[in-house]
Design a protein around this motif. Structure first.
Motif, mmCIF file in Angstrom:
data_model
loop_
_atom_site.group_PDB
_atom_site.id
_atom_site.type_symbol
_atom_site.label_atom_id
_atom_site.label_comp_id
_atom_site.label_asym_id
_atom_site.label_seq_id
_atom_site.Cartn_x
_atom_site.Cartn_y
_atom_site.Cartn_z
ATOM 1 N N ALA A 36 0.837 -1.191 0.000
ATOM 2 C CA ALA A 36 0.000 0.000 0.000
ATOM 3 C C ALA A 36 0.877 1.247 0.000
ATOM 4 O O ALA A 36 2.028 1.213 0.430
ATOM 5 C CB ALA A 36 -0.902 -0.005 1.223
ATOM 6 N N SER A 37 0.304 2.329 -0.496
ATOM 7 C CA SER A 37 1.027 3.594 -0.479
ATOM 8 C C SER A 37 1.295 3.980 0.966
ATOM 9 O O SER A 37 0.614 3.546 1.879
ATOM 10 C CB SER A 37 0.221 4.687 -1.190
ATOM 11 O OG SER A 37 -1.017 4.886 -0.531
ATOM 12 N N GLY A 38 2.272 4.814 1.168
ATOM 13 C CA GLY A 38 2.688 5.203 2.512
ATOM 14 C C GLY A 38 1.670 6.032 3.265
ATOM 15 O O GLY A 38 1.805 6.239 4.454
ATOM 16 N N LYS A 39 0.642 6.516 2.600
ATOM 17 C CA LYS A 39 -0.338 7.363 3.271
ATOM 18 C C LYS A 39 -1.518 6.529 3.736
ATOM 19 O O LYS A 39 -2.324 6.070 2.946
ATOM 20 C CB LYS A 39 -0.808 8.468 2.320
ATOM 21 C CG LYS A 39 0.309 9.407 1.930
ATOM 22 C CD LYS A 39 -0.183 10.515 1.039
ATOM 23 C CE LYS A 39 0.986 11.407 0.643
ATOM 24 N NZ LYS A 39 0.574 12.474 -0.241
ATOM 25 N N GLY A 40 -1.609 6.360 5.038
ATOM 26 C CA GLY A 40 -2.744 5.650 5.597
ATOM 27 C C GLY A 40 -3.938 6.585 5.682
ATOM 28 O O GLY A 40 -3.847 7.779 5.375
ATOM 29 N N VAL A 41 -5.049 6.035 6.085
ATOM 30 C CA VAL A 41 -6.271 6.821 6.244
ATOM 31 C C VAL A 41 -6.696 6.768 7.711
ATOM 32 O O VAL A 41 -6.350 5.828 8.424
ATOM 33 C CB VAL A 41 -7.398 6.307 5.312
ATOM 34 C CG1 VAL A 41 -7.048 6.580 3.861
ATOM 35 C CG2 VAL A 41 -7.656 4.825 5.505
ATOM 36 N N PRO A 42 -7.450 7.773 8.156
ATOM 37 C CA PRO A 42 -7.783 7.867 9.583
ATOM 38 C C PRO A 42 -8.697 6.764 10.122
ATOM 39 O O PRO A 42 -8.609 6.400 11.285
ATOM 40 C CB PRO A 42 -8.483 9.224 9.710
ATOM 41 C CG PRO A 42 -8.179 9.972 8.469
ATOM 42 C CD PRO A 42 -7.848 8.963 7.419
ATOM 43 N N THR A 43 -9.580 6.199 9.274
ATOM 44 C CA THR A 43 -10.528 5.200 9.784
ATOM 45 C C THR A 43 -10.538 3.964 8.891
ATOM 46 O O THR A 43 -10.198 4.023 7.706
ATOM 47 C CB THR A 43 -11.966 5.764 9.833
ATOM 48 O OG1 THR A 43 -12.416 6.003 8.505
ATOM 49 C CG2 THR A 43 -12.027 7.042 10.658
ATOM 50 N N ALA A 44 -10.978 2.840 9.454
ATOM 51 C CA ALA A 44 -11.072 1.586 8.701
ATOM 52 C C ALA A 44 -12.055 1.711 7.543
ATOM 53 O O ALA A 44 -11.859 1.096 6.491
ATOM 54 C CB ALA A 44 -11.484 0.446 9.622
ATOM 55 N N ASP A 45 -13.096 2.507 7.717
ATOM 56 C CA ASP A 45 -14.092 2.686 6.662
ATOM 57 C C ASP A 45 -13.517 3.361 5.420
ATOM 58 O O ASP A 45 -14.050 3.214 4.329
ATOM 59 C CB ASP A 45 -15.284 3.501 7.173
ATOM 60 C CG ASP A 45 -16.132 2.713 8.161
ATOM 61 O OD1 ASP A 45 -16.055 1.466 8.132
ATOM 62 O OD2 ASP A 45 -16.855 3.353 8.945
ATOM 63 N N GLU A 46 -12.433 4.104 5.567
ATOM 64 C CA GLU A 46 -11.835 4.836 4.450
ATOM 65 C C GLU A 46 -10.807 4.009 3.668
ATOM 66 O O GLU A 46 -10.315 4.448 2.635
ATOM 67 C CB GLU A 46 -11.177 6.119 4.955
ATOM 68 C CG GLU A 46 -12.159 7.130 5.518
ATOM 69 C CD GLU A 46 -11.452 8.347 6.057
ATOM 70 O OE1 GLU A 46 -10.943 9.138 5.229
ATOM 71 O OE2 GLU A 46 -11.407 8.505 7.304
ATOM 72 N N VAL A 47 -10.471 2.830 4.181
ATOM 73 C CA VAL A 47 -9.505 1.966 3.487
ATOM 74 C C VAL A 47 -10.112 1.528 2.157
ATOM 75 O O VAL A 47 -11.266 1.103 2.092
ATOM 76 C CB VAL A 47 -9.137 0.737 4.347
ATOM 77 C CG1 VAL A 47 -8.291 -0.247 3.556
ATOM 78 C CG2 VAL A 47 -8.411 1.171 5.607
ATOM 79 N N SER A 48 -9.316 1.644 1.072
ATOM 80 C CA SER A 48 -9.814 1.262 -0.251
ATOM 81 C C SER A 48 -8.684 0.690 -1.098
ATOM 82 O O SER A 48 -7.502 0.906 -0.797
ATOM 83 C CB SER A 48 -10.433 2.470 -0.954
ATOM 84 O OG SER A 48 -9.413 3.332 -1.417
ATOM 85 N N PRO A 49 -9.044 -0.007 -2.173
ATOM 86 C CA PRO A 49 -8.016 -0.585 -3.038
ATOM 87 C C PRO A 49 -7.179 0.466 -3.770
ATOM 88 O O PRO A 49 -6.128 0.131 -4.306
ATOM 89 C CB PRO A 49 -8.799 -1.447 -4.022
ATOM 90 C CG PRO A 49 -10.219 -1.121 -3.844
ATOM 91 C CD PRO A 49 -10.380 -0.414 -2.555
#
Length: 164
Positions: A87-100
């Motif tokens: 995955a790219s180095g930029k995570g997202v704040p919540t599990a709901d925002e995780v995407s392919p």
């Protein structure tokens, strides 16, 4: 047949300020392609080279289907193939925002079959059992290995094998 190595000096100095030397695996001769593997297997089996090539092509097709179906593929005596997503180095704040869209690279990880070493209680990799090393003294038909299995070289040549 032994694995050949040659000394390679690191491009980066260690904590003591010296550039250390490490073993670097060397590839010898041409890459062994599917055609040659098929011929070598046919020599050991009661199959024609064409039969073996057909099985290899079907093996690759079925493995691809299974790997892309989120399954691992284990070939007894060889090892396990598993799909890995980087995955790219930029995570997202919540599990709901995780995407392919965060996935930037797919690769297949290969783990050789492990075997229990008698009397040691430890595990060894079947493909590595009985490996012998020999210092490379040859010349022009050797290429530096592109993998990291030759030890810590402290930096590679950056050359990539187009056939790998």
């Amino acid at each position: 047949m032994p694995l050949f190595y040659k000394p390679l000096q690191s491009n980066v100095a260690s904590k003591d300020g010296k550039k250390k030397w490490h073993p670097r695996l060397v590839k010898v001769g041409k890459v062994v392609d599917t055609q040659k593997i098929g011929e070598l297997i046919a020599d050991k089996a009661s199959l024609t080279a064409g039969d073996v090539h057909n099985v290899i092509r079907n093996l690759m097709s079925v493995m691809r289907e299974q790997l892309l179906g989120s399954r691992s593929v284990k070939l007894d005596g060889l090892g396990t193939f598993t799909m890995i997503a980087n995955a790219s180095g930029k995570g997202v704040p919540t599990a709901d925002e995780v995407s392919p869209t965060q996935i930037v690279n797919l690769r297949v990880q290969f783990t050789p079959t492990g075997t229990r070493a008698a009397g040691t209680g430890g595990t060894t990799r079947a493909m590595y059992t009985g490996v012998e090393y020999e210092r490379w003294t040859g010349a022009t038909d050797a290429e530096d290995s592109d993998d990291d299995t030759g030890g810590n070289t402290g930096g590679g040549s950056g050359d990539e094998d187009p056939d790998a």
